[in-house]
Design an enzyme around this catalytic site. Structure first.
Site, PDB file in Angstrom:
ATOM      1  N   LYS A 129     -28.919 -63.658  38.555  1.00  0.00           N
ATOM      2  CA  LYS A 129     -29.782 -63.198  37.375  1.00  0.00           C
ATOM      3  C   LYS A 129     -28.869 -63.165  36.523  1.00  0.00           C
ATOM      4  O   LYS A 129     -27.710 -62.904  36.446  1.00  0.00           O
ATOM      5  CB  LYS A 129     -30.478 -61.900  37.401  1.00  0.00           C
ATOM      6  CG  LYS A 129     -31.529 -61.775  36.642  1.00  0.00           C
ATOM      7  CD  LYS A 129     -32.897 -62.256  37.164  1.00  0.00           C
ATOM      8  CE  LYS A 129     -34.271 -62.091  36.342  1.00  0.00           C
ATOM      9  NZ  LYS A 129     -35.427 -62.414  36.940  1.00  0.00           N
ATOM     10  N   ASP A 169     -37.441 -65.518  31.977  1.00  0.00           N
ATOM     11  CA  ASP A 169     -37.754 -64.327  32.561  1.00  0.00           C
ATOM     12  C   ASP A 169     -38.232 -63.547  31.061  1.00  0.00           C
ATOM     13  O   ASP A 169     -38.472 -64.205  30.142  1.00  0.00           O
ATOM     14  CB  ASP A 169     -36.427 -63.482  33.066  1.00  0.00           C
ATOM     15  CG  ASP A 169     -37.156 -61.959  33.759  1.00  0.00           C
ATOM     16  OD1 ASP A 169     -37.423 -62.312  34.883  1.00  0.00           O
ATOM     17  OD2 ASP A 169     -36.756 -61.054  33.020  1.00  0.00           O
TER      18      ASP A 169
END
Ligand code: NAP
Length: 453
Positions: A129, A169
């Site tokens: 991430k 995201d």
């Protein structure tokens, strides 16, 4: 105290000492370890090889400065990170988040969760991430472009189609992915699928935009189907009005549900008549094109009311789809939902439910689909985008959607296989245990096979 509980306490003490000031990371690991510790005690090879200790340490973290120029010619600087958490079962894969609330703790929790979510999909993807504390809100397109180009100027050194494949995201949608991919391609002089969520004109997959929201509804449908029920005629409360929330609403409506709320960080709208296709089209334009606020929905549709500064969990419903951000559903919210008769919760967002609230749902026998399982559809279709890019082929929307449905069905089966003994009532499924253990095994077995690496 049972052996497993005392091992969990000791493990968490060590983890918190090694990672001070990272509450979101502690929370994500705590939830995971509670499920997995008993399993590792029954399978001592994992304990002997220190698998849990190694799994909770990222492979590496890259931290860098992003310097860019705003429209007034001022120099601005932000911090960015890429947490490459675990590549035991495939190249790193996970989104980028642009939000002022992004910290290393948030990205470590997301990278950790991503590792097991990706494993659950059955596709060969590791977990990562990244993101930045950059706030895209209120910035012009040109400012967002300059920021994305500056970020990629560093990030491109650390990613690649067989190394690390970022996606979107919160705060990173198709506009940002396009700017990031354009700069990546320019710097590398190669056209490869190093980012997913790309535009359809340049290597994107049909169905990727919709995949996380659709997948969350498919997962919910599987949970309900397992007890002989369905989404039809169920009242659905959704938080958020971004990518995940919009396509959750669209699919829930298509399957016969009645969606009555959406929200953003300022408040929520309640439309007792339900969101129709036309109303969802209005929201898409409002949020994806005009980048407006959800309150504008209540100005346009008189059937709706706007509730400034509030969350939607007080609206009576059968199904809740928390689809905005982490820790947006507290224990009090869970108690309200349970009192109002909620029968299923499907987490579209990552870790939107606080730990005590998740326990309350499980205790009350509410079907509780944790994010690792319920929102895995997004990364699954990102994986399918990588496959199409590698083959230089484009699959039809139907082919992608069929594969998404079958992946969500398989994830549900894994949850049932590993979570059936942990339910509150005889025969009920503990989806949290199921997703954690189901995601753990493949990663752990690969790590065991590699020896000391
Ligand atoms: P998005 O398009 O940027 O939308 C985010 C939504 O959440 C917006 O409505 C935003 O409202 C709201 N929000 C953000 N921060 C908030 C906060 N602190 N409090 C209340 N509301 C907040 O992002 P997204 O892609 O839909 O992602 C939503 C969630 O799903 C995240 O947890 C993400 O990690 C997860 N997820 C996304 C994907 C994907 O494919 N996109 C895949 C798996 C999981 P404002 O506009 O007011 O900020």
């Amino acid at each position: 105290m049972s052996k497993a509980s005392s091992e969990v306490t000791a493990f968490m003490q060590g983890l918190e000492k090694r990672n001070p000031g990272e509450p979101e990371f502690h929370q994500a690991v705590h939830e995971f370890i509670q499920s997995v510790m008993p399993y590792t005690l029954d399978n001592p090879a994992y304990r002997r090889a220190q698998i849990l200790e190694r799994m909770t340490e990222p492979d590496r973290i890259i931290i860098f400065r992003v310097t860019w120029e705003d429209d007034e010619g001022n120099i601005r600087a932000n911090r960015a990170w890429r947490v490459q958490f675990n590549n035991s079962i495939g190249a790193y894969k996970g989104g980028l988040r642009f939000h002022p609330g992004v910290t290393l703790s948030v990205l470590k929790f997301l990278g950790f969760e991503q590792t097991f979510k990706n494993s659950l999909t059955g596709l060969p993807m590791g977990g990562a991430k990244g993101g930045s504390n950059f706030n895209p809100k209120g910035k012009s397109d040109r400012e967002v472009m300059r920021f994305c180009q500056a970020l990629m100027t560093e990030l491109h050194k650390h990613i690649g189609e067989d190394r690390d494949v970022p996606a979107g995201d919160i705060g990173v949608g198709s506009r940002e992915i396009s700017f990031l991919f354009g700069q990546y391609k320019r710097l590398e002089n190669r056209f490869v699928g190093t980012l997913t969520g790309k535009g359809l004109a340049f290597g994107g997959s049909l169905g990727r935009t919709e995949a996380t929201g659709y997948g969350s509804v498919y997962f919910c449908q599987n949970m309900l189907g397992h007890i002989g029920d369905s989404i039809e005629d169920k009242t659905c409360v959704i938080s958020g009005s971004g990518n995940v929330a919009i396509y959750t609403a669209e699919k829930a409506l298509e399957l016969g549900g009645k969606v009555v709320t959406l929200s953003d960080s300022s408040g929520f709208v309640h439309d007792p008549d339900g969101f129709s296709e036309d109303k969802i089209a209005f929201i898409k334009d409002l949020k994806e094109v005009r980048r407006g606020r959800i309150s504008e929905y209540a100005e346009k549709y008189k059937s709706a009311s706007y509730h400034e500064g509030e969350k939607p969990w007080g609206v009576p419903c059968d199904i809740a789809f928390p689809s905005a951000t982490q820790n947006e559903l507290s224990l009090d919210d869970a108690k309200t939902l349970i009192r109002n008769g909620v029968c299923a919760v499907s987490e579209g967002a990552n870790m939107p439910t606080e730990l005590e609230a998740a326990h309350a749902f499980i205790e009350a026998d509410v079907l509780f689909g944790p994010s690792k399982a319920a929102n895995a559809g997004g990364v699954a279709v990102s994986g399918l985008e990588q496959s199409q890019n590698a083959q230089r082929l484009v699959w039809s929307r139907k082919e992608v959607d069929d594969r998404l449905k079958s992946i969500m069905e398989d994830i549900h089966k894994k949850c049932v296989a590993y979570g059936s003994s942990g339910g509150n009532k005889k025969g009920s499924v503990n989806y949290v245990d199921g997703a954690n253990i189901g995601g753990f095994i493949k990663v752990a077995d690969a790590m065991l096979a590699y020896g000391a690496v």
